[in-house]
Design an enzyme around this catalytic site. Structure first.
Site, short mmCIF file in Angstrom:
data_model
loop_
_atom_site.label_atom_id
_atom_site.label_comp_id
_atom_site.label_asym_id
_atom_site.label_seq_id
_atom_site.Cartn_x
_atom_site.Cartn_y
_atom_site.Cartn_z
N HIS A 1 1.03 -0.76 0.30
CA HIS A 1 0.26 -0.13 -0.14
C HIS A 1 0.99 1.20 -0.33
O HIS A 1 1.87 1.56 1.63
CB HIS A 1 -0.75 -0.10 1.11
N ASP B 1 -2.09 3.65 -4.52
CA ASP B 1 -3.28 3.05 -3.16
C ASP B 1 -2.43 2.23 -3.45
O ASP B 1 -1.63 0.64 -2.42
CB ASP B 1 -4.31 2.76 -3.84
N ARG C 1 19.13 13.98 12.04
CA ARG C 1 19.34 15.28 12.10
C ARG C 1 20.29 15.43 10.95
O ARG C 1 20.71 16.78 10.33
CB ARG C 1 19.19 16.11 12.50
N GLY D 1 2.98 5.30 4.27
CA GLY D 1 3.19 5.49 5.61
C GLY D 1 0.81 5.56 5.73
O GLY D 1 0.42 4.47 5.24
N GLY E 1 -4.61 8.74 5.09
CA GLY E 1 -4.82 9.50 5.88
C GLY E 1 -4.29 10.37 5.39
O GLY E 1 -4.06 11.86 5.63
N ILE E 2 -2.31 10.75 5.82
CA ILE E 2 -1.51 11.10 6.04
C ILE E 2 -1.02 11.63 5.12
O ILE E 2 -0.56 12.86 4.83
CB ILE E 2 0.19 10.47 6.39
N GLU F 1 -6.31 9.18 -5.75
CA GLU F 1 -7.53 9.54 -4.82
C GLU F 1 -6.89 10.26 -4.50
O GLU F 1 -5.99 10.33 -3.46
CB GLU F 1 -8.26 7.95 -4.42
N LYS G 1 -0.46 10.53 0.92
CA LYS G 1 0.45 10.52 0.63
C LYS G 1 0.48 10.34 -1.16
O LYS G 1 0.97 11.21 -1.43
CB LYS G 1 0.19 9.14 0.15
N SER G 2 -0.99 10.41 -1.38
CA SER G 2 -1.59 10.93 -2.92
C SER G 2 -1.69 12.40 -3.18
O SER G 2 -1.73 13.23 -4.47
CB SER G 2 -3.17 10.16 -2.69
#
Length: 315
Positions: free
Chosen positions: A138, A177, A244, A153, A156-157, A203, A159-160
């Site tokens: 995914h 997706d 870092r 990830g 809902g973070i 999407e 990605k798309s």
């Protein structure tokens, strides 16, 4: 694993069917090929009939020297019930003995206009992709500055949305997706979108499904790409220590291979698209032999050593 038949090979490589048409639905079970030179000389002890057989100029020139009384028996032994097909390259004339044997045992005889080495390379590449171990993950797979970047990830973070920003900046979408991955060899992963249902689609929550090729043109998509870098997005965690400097090496394992992984914390105000662009450019720079993190560490160590010497001289 995908099933492939001789008919599929004919359609893929546009081969001419000479004889043995009844055997076109025979299954090809290996990506190994054979050029049966020793077999034409009568040595069949180590013949591999399950392989695709290739006859080029050398093999057919030698066959002309075989005594006529032996020609039919050699071709009959070449055309077994499990041989997927026999391919004649360079548009060469097919011996009548081979045509007779192929029709008798329903072994397809095909012909190509391409040179022997080139047709073997095309067949090998095609079969290796078919028989390669495969899986699906995914995420979003996109080409950034020539580097295949897998963006992963939690759902809902964003990605798309990040992929859309990258596409607007001139990069190319491979899959959204569901990313289909094939391992062509150790540490060589090929990512693509095998499903025609979602190919070239993206999407976007609140907007819906968009067709990237329709909106941005054919230059905004590609069918497949070597997977080299994984950028994993996660919600910013104040209690977590993030790298870092860039000395830490993290990898994502897929099948029997692994690719370099970068974990990027996401929070409002961070331009993740630019960070991914920079990660791709930095990855390419590292592969060219320039590692900024290592150079910085060396300079820092030299500066500390210099200061320590000064302090000792001052004492």
């Amino acid at each position: 694993m995908e099933k492939i038949t001789t008919r599929s090979l004919v359609e893929k490589l546009n081969l001419e069917i000479i004889s043995g048409e009844k055997g076109l639905d025979r299954e090809i079970t290996t990506d190994e090929l054979s050029r049966p030179a020793l077999q034409l000389a009568g040595y069949f002890s180590y013949y591999s009939p399950q392989r695709v057989q290739i006859l080029g100029t050398s093999e057919l020139s030698f066959f002309k020297l075989v005594p006529n009384i032996e020609k039919r028996s050699r071709m009959r032994m070449l055309c077994t019930r499990i041989t997927p097909c026999i391919i004649v390259s360079r548009d060469l004339e097919v011996p009548i003995e081979l045509i007779e044997a192929s029709n008798r045992y329903d072994t397809p005889v095909l012909r190509s206009k391409v040179e022997t080495t080139k047709i073997m390379g095309s067949i090998t590449n095609y079969l290796q992709k078919v028989f390669a171990p495969s899986t699906s993950v995914h995420g979003v797979f996109i080409e950034v500055y020539g580097i295949g970047v897998l963006i992963t990830g939690e759902s809902g973070i964003g990605k798309s949305e990040i992929a859309l920003e990258l596409i607007k900046r001139g990069h190319r979408l491979v899959a959204d997706d569901r990313v289909d991955i094939k391992e062509l060899e150790k540490n060589y992963l090929l990512g693509s979108c095998e499903s025609p249902l979602i190919k070239h689609l993206l999407e976007i929550r609140g907007l819906g499904i968009i067709n990237v090729m329709t909106l941005f043109g054919t230059g905004a998509v590609r069918s497949d790409k070597r997977m080299q870098l994984n950028v994993h997005l996660e919600t910013w965690n104040e209690s977590k220590q993030y790298d870092r400097i860039g000395l830490g090496n993290e990898y994502k394992e897929i099948l029997n291979s692994k690719i370099e992984k970068k974990t990027i914390p996401v929070r409002p105000g961070r331009n993740v698209a630019i960070i991914i662009e920079s990660a791709a450019m930095n990855y390419r720079l590292n592969k060219m032999g320039t590692n900024t993190a290592e150079e910085f560490t060396e300079r820092l160590a030299a500066e500390i050593k210099k200061n320590n010497l000064k302090n000792k001289e001052g004492e």
